[in-house]
Design a protein around this motif. Sequence first.
Motif, PDB file in Angstrom:
ATOM      1  N   UNK A  23     -17.074  80.871 -40.833  1.00 34.92           N
ATOM      2  CA  UNK A  23     -16.509  81.623 -39.709  1.00 34.92           C
ATOM      3  C   UNK A  23     -17.214  82.965 -39.565  1.00 34.92           C
ATOM      4  N   UNK A  24     -17.343  83.687 -40.648  1.00 37.82           N
ATOM      5  CA  UNK A  24     -17.988  84.997 -40.601  1.00 37.82           C
ATOM      6  C   UNK A  24     -19.464  84.880 -40.229  1.00 37.82           C
ATOM      7  N   UNK A  25     -20.153  83.957 -40.863  1.00 36.10           N
ATOM      8  CA  UNK A  25     -21.584  83.768 -40.595  1.00 36.10           C
ATOM      9  C   UNK A  25     -21.821  83.347 -39.145  1.00 36.10           C
ATOM     10  N   UNK A  26     -21.078  82.366 -38.688  1.00 27.96           N
ATOM     11  CA  UNK A  26     -21.266  81.857 -37.325  1.00 27.96           C
ATOM     12  C   UNK A  26     -20.928  82.908 -36.276  1.00 27.96           C
ATOM     13  N   UNK A  27     -19.910  83.707 -36.520  1.00 30.30           N
ATOM     14  CA  UNK A  27     -19.553  84.756 -35.571  1.00 30.30           C
ATOM     15  C   UNK A  27     -20.671  85.782 -35.448  1.00 30.30           C
ATOM     16  N   UNK A  28     -21.226  86.182 -36.576  1.00 24.50           N
ATOM     17  CA  UNK A  28     -22.309  87.175 -36.543  1.00 24.50           C
ATOM     18  C   UNK A  28     -23.556  86.608 -35.878  1.00 24.50           C
ATOM     19  N   UNK A  29     -23.933  85.398 -36.252  1.00 26.99           N
ATOM     20  CA  UNK A  29     -25.154  84.800 -35.694  1.00 26.99           C
ATOM     21  C   UNK A  29     -25.009  84.522 -34.208  1.00 26.99           C
ATOM     22  N   UNK A  30     -23.894  83.931 -33.796  1.00 26.13           N
ATOM     23  CA  UNK A  30     -23.747  83.590 -32.381  1.00 26.13           C
ATOM     24  C   UNK A  30     -23.561  84.816 -31.494  1.00 26.13           C
ATOM     25  N   UNK A  31     -23.082  85.908 -32.050  1.00 28.95           N
ATOM     26  CA  UNK A  31     -22.957  87.138 -31.258  1.00 28.95           C
ATOM     27  C   UNK A  31     -24.310  87.589 -30.736  1.00 28.95           C
ATOM     28  N   UNK A  32     -25.345  87.430 -31.555  1.00 29.58           N
ATOM     29  CA  UNK A  32     -26.674  87.914 -31.183  1.00 29.58           C
ATOM     30  C   UNK A  32     -27.601  86.824 -30.647  1.00 29.58           C
ATOM     31  N   UNK A  33     -27.111  85.600 -30.539  1.00 28.97           N
ATOM     32  CA  UNK A  33     -27.965  84.514 -30.053  1.00 28.97           C
ATOM     33  C   UNK A  33     -27.325  83.860 -28.828  1.00 28.97           C
ATOM     34  N   UNK A  34     -26.730  82.717 -29.014  1.00 28.80           N
ATOM     35  CA  UNK A  34     -26.209  81.942 -27.887  1.00 28.80           C
ATOM     36  C   UNK A  34     -25.050  82.654 -27.187  1.00 28.80           C
ATOM     37  N   UNK A  35     -24.220  83.356 -27.935  1.00 29.92           N
ATOM     38  CA  UNK A  35     -23.123  84.098 -27.318  1.00 29.92           C
ATOM     39  C   UNK A  35     -23.636  85.186 -26.391  1.00 29.92           C
ATOM     40  N   UNK A  36     -24.683  85.855 -26.826  1.00 33.38           N
ATOM     41  CA  UNK A  36     -25.290  86.902 -25.997  1.00 33.38           C
ATOM     42  C   UNK A  36     -25.928  86.303 -24.746  1.00 33.38           C
ATOM     43  N   UNK A  37     -26.584  85.174 -24.889  1.00 28.38           N
ATOM     44  CA  UNK A  37     -27.186  84.508 -23.732  1.00 28.38           C
ATOM     45  C   UNK A  37     -26.110  84.059 -22.740  1.00 28.38           C
ATOM     46  N   UNK A  38     -25.049  83.479 -23.236  1.00 29.38           N
ATOM     47  CA  UNK A  38     -23.976  83.002 -22.353  1.00 29.38           C
ATOM     48  C   UNK A  38     -23.311  84.171 -21.635  1.00 29.38           C
ATOM     49  N   UNK A  39     -22.982  85.226 -22.350  1.00 27.72           N
ATOM     50  CA  UNK A  39     -22.331  86.366 -21.692  1.00 27.72           C
ATOM     51  C   UNK A  39     -23.287  87.056 -20.716  1.00 27.72           C
TER      52      UNK A  39
END
Length: 148
Positions: free
Chosen positions: A121-137
């Motif tokens: 949970x912690x790892x995925x939240x940090x990684x996706x914040x700066x990758x796919x989550x950032x692209x989607x937002x």
Amino acid sequence: MNKPLLISILISYLLGLPIGLLTIVGTLWTPILFTGEGLLSIAIIAGYGWPTLGLALSFLVALGIGAKVAYDHLGHGKSLLFSSFVYSTVVNFIIWATFCLVLLFTVEDSFLLLFPAILALLFCTIVTTFTIGLLITYLIERTVAKLN
């Protein structure tokens, strides 16, 4: 429901769903790629099979909720990075909480098995914040700006 929100949810599904499902499948196949044997993958599926299925199914719901939250945050003038963090946190919390709940109800003595899920949970939240989550937002922000 308004058109920009629907498009935001669509963006989340079009980008997040294939990448998320490929990540799940890739995680199950990684031991096979490194060792050339499927025994470790079989052990992972035996231990985490039902929780992984719950994670994959809850992912369908989490992407829609995450897109709604990101849309709302961006609409209230929050920064792109903060909105990406919130989006990633919501999506990952939903899927990993489902994973943990299914794990608790399907696997006997599963408390030790929760530790890797919490780390994930912690790892995925940090990684996706700066990758796919950032692209989607970012795409949600650009789409909403064009429609308004």
